[in-house]
Design an enzyme around this catalytic site. Structure first.
Site: not given
Length: 629
Positions: A338, A227
């Site tokens: 994810e 991220e």
């Protein structure tokens, strides 16, 4: 369709039966596996349904075209985080082995995304594999060690690989060592903009791959930063890594992997379908090009030669972003790496809510949008959705492990299983019409694959809370099935089709009349959940005209109403033309969902279907398909 009495169903759902070898006669039956949001069916073997000749039916019919192919599938799975390992190790060895066998043997999970160092899901202080006292550095990486992982994580990874030799592993750091960062902390900050730091961070990732290999675990993929647009992680390791810095690390890492004869592939980005609004709002003014465009920026850089594909998460945007990227960079693969399940406001609804959302967005939405993998987040958590440090307090695991050794198999176990048990590595996604949407429209949504052994697998989700009947057609065979409300089903059968579908690339359409919202372009957008509609009662002279954009030699063309089966033309003609001036009449067939014109392989660029009858019903076309000779 097989039906069960209450007592029989109760017995069936206590134990999930192993996947049997295909025992049904070729082209005779399809095997059905079913999970329902009320938990009455949990990967239940629902028997077989008969395959019969293709025929007109009032039931919406999904068309599977196995000779139109998309991505090759890699796998499905989750992450053995520190937290997952810790709760699994609360079980005695025998029970832990049984749970691992359920996950990697029976459910056949075969993809694990492993944190490189600590993430937000850990039961101890944050760490990396090269931590040194504040103020010190270790450019030579002399202190690098994966000793931390040898107690729990590496044994579990080796056990998973023994249970499923097809296992793939992706490594992802939540933060590089603090001495490489601008703020000297694992939480927040940036990578120091220095060539020596880029080399050191690349070397750190290389050493991780080498160390795991020495421990008997092959790392098949790496991403550079979890991220990278999450600039303010809430109390857990993280880092802001703009695309230009990621490119600099990759330009160091790619040659290092090659020089060390490692086949580990590099994936870029590893963040949401679209940038979260909070992250976008905190983007530095000179880096706004990364907003909703980070993967494109990276793949347009010189580092792209080392990048195999792009990894995505689910926490903002929708899966269509992956198709948009594929259309720009079709040579680069796409992985989904994810998404966590989440506890509902009323915990009693968690199984149902997770099953439905994951079915639409992850299992079907991702794979219909080019993802080669579907990976959930934590493999296992405790009943308090932990342990964790900062981050998410409502995230759920694939399984929940209680303090007294109770193990609960959550909705994620079944949603992943509907793919992992039946869609083998090397399977190819193939064309199928699908009426549902990721955002929910109450229809049936599906995705289809052909396994290396020739079996066809269709995974379908009924978005409606009420039962819905659906037919499935492959070539000249079809079957029908009634899906319970909200259910997720997998169908497996052996079949064959000689149809040669033509990709609708560059097709356009015009019509008269046309609804202001259900525009003609919807008929040729390769998406049966959208449609062209007149928006008015049927009258003679109404038409839809398709321009292939080039001259083709189609054998036939099909105008498909999709789920709006009552909106078929009450009388029609089909005409075709090479130049848009001289038209000839095509023989027609079909009086329901499918209106078909026989084009006989003649040179054709334009095809027009015109209504000749009257009806109070609108006239709709959800999908136009052409087939070559």
């Amino acid at each position: 369709m097989a039906r069960f009495g209450t007592a029989a169903l109760t017995a069936l759902v206590l134990v999930v039966a192993p996947v049997p070898a295909a025992a049904h006669p070729r082209d005779a039956t399809a095997q059905v596996w079913l999970t329902s949001p009320d938990g009455a069916y949990k990967m239940t073997d629902a028997g077989t349904v008969a395959l019969g000749p293709a025929a007109e039916t009032a039931t919406p019919t999904i068309v599977v075209d196995p000779n139109r192919r998309f991505q090759t599938m890699t796998g499905f799975g989750a992450s053995i985080t520190d937290s997952s390992a810790a709760v699994l190790y609360r079980l005695d060895p025998g029970q832990r082995s049984q749970v691992m066998a359920e996950l990697f043997g029976r459910d056949r999970l075969n993809f694990l995304r492993q944190p490189i160092g600590a993430s937000d899901f850990t039961d101890e202080p944050a760490y990396t594999y090269d931590d040194v006292p504040a103020g010190q550095t270790d450019y030579a990486l002399r202190h690098f060690s994966v000793a931390h992982d040898k107690t729990q994580i590496l044994p579990l990874l080796r056990q998973a690989a023994r249970l499923n030799p097809e296992l793939k592993v992706l490594g992802t750091p939540w933060s590089p060592p603090a001495w490489m960062k601008t703020n000297g902390s694992l939480i927040g900050g940036r990578l120091i903009d220095n060539p020596a730091i880029y080399r050191a961070f690349a070397g750190y990732l290389l050493k991780f791959v080498q160390a795991y290999k020495a421990e008997g675990v092959r790392v098949d993929y790496l991403t550079i930063q979890n991220e990278p647009q999450n600039r303010n992680p809430s109390g857990y390791p993280g880092m802001d890594l703009p695309s230009w810095q990621e490119a600099k690390v990759i330009e160091q890492l790619g040659p290092m992997l090659r020089a060390n004869h490692l086949n580990t592939k590099i994936l870029g980005y590893d963040h949401n379908w679209n940038e979260h609004p909070n992250d976008a709002a905190n983007t530095p003014p000179d880096e706004t090009a990364d907003i909703d465009h980070y993967p494109q920026e990276l793949l347009a850089s010189p580092a792209a030669r080392w990048v195999d594909g792009t990894a995505y998460h689910c926490y903002a945007g929708d899966p269509s972003a992956m198709t948009a990227l594929h259309n720009e960079f079709p040579a680069k693969d796409i992985y989904f790496t994810e998404c966590s399940g989440s506890q509902s406001g009323d915990p009693a609804n968690t199984f149902s809510d997770t099953l439905k959302w994951h079915a639409r967005n992850l299992i079907i939405g991702n794979t219909r949008n080019w993802a080669k993998s579907v990976v959930n987040w934590n493999l296992a958590l405790d009943p308090a959705n932990g342990p964790h440090t900062g981050g998410c307090g409502t995230c759920t695991g694939v399984v929940t492990v209680g303090d007294q050794g109770q193990v609960t198999y959550n909705a994620e176990f079944y949603t992943l299983g509907h793919m992992a048990r039946f869609v083998r590595p090397g399977a190819v996604r193939v064309a199928s019409t699908s009426f549902g949407t990721t955002g929910w429209n109450g229809q049936v949504m599906d995705v289809a694959f052909v396994n290396p052994n020739g079996e066809t697998v269709l995974v379908a989700h009924n978005e409606n809370d009420n039962p819905q009947a659906v037919a499935v057609r492959l070539g000249d065979r079809q079957f029908s099935y009634t899906l319970p409300g909200g259910a997720l089903a997998t169908f497996i059968w052996r079949g064959h089709s000689d149809d040669r579908p033509i990709a609708p690339t560059g097709w356009t359409a015009t019509a008269s009349p046309a609804s202001a919202t259900d525009v003609p372009a919807n008929a040729v957008d390769d998406d049966a959940s959208t449609r062209f509609s007149t928006g008015a009662a049927q009258q003679p002279g109404q038409y839809l005209q398709v321009d292939f954009g080039r001259t083709l030699r189609p054998e036939r063309i099909v105008f498909d109403t999709g789920a709006s089966t009552g909106d078929y033309p009450r009388g029609y003609t089909i005409q075709a033309s090479r130049d848009g001036q001289t038209w000839w009449a095509a023989p027609t067939a079909g009086t329901g969902q499918f209106s078909t014109g026989n084009l006989n392989g003649r040179q054709t660029r334009y095809v027009r279907i015109s209504v000749t009858g009257e009806s109070g019903s609108w006239w709709s076309v959800a999908d136009v398909r052409a087939y070559a000779r």
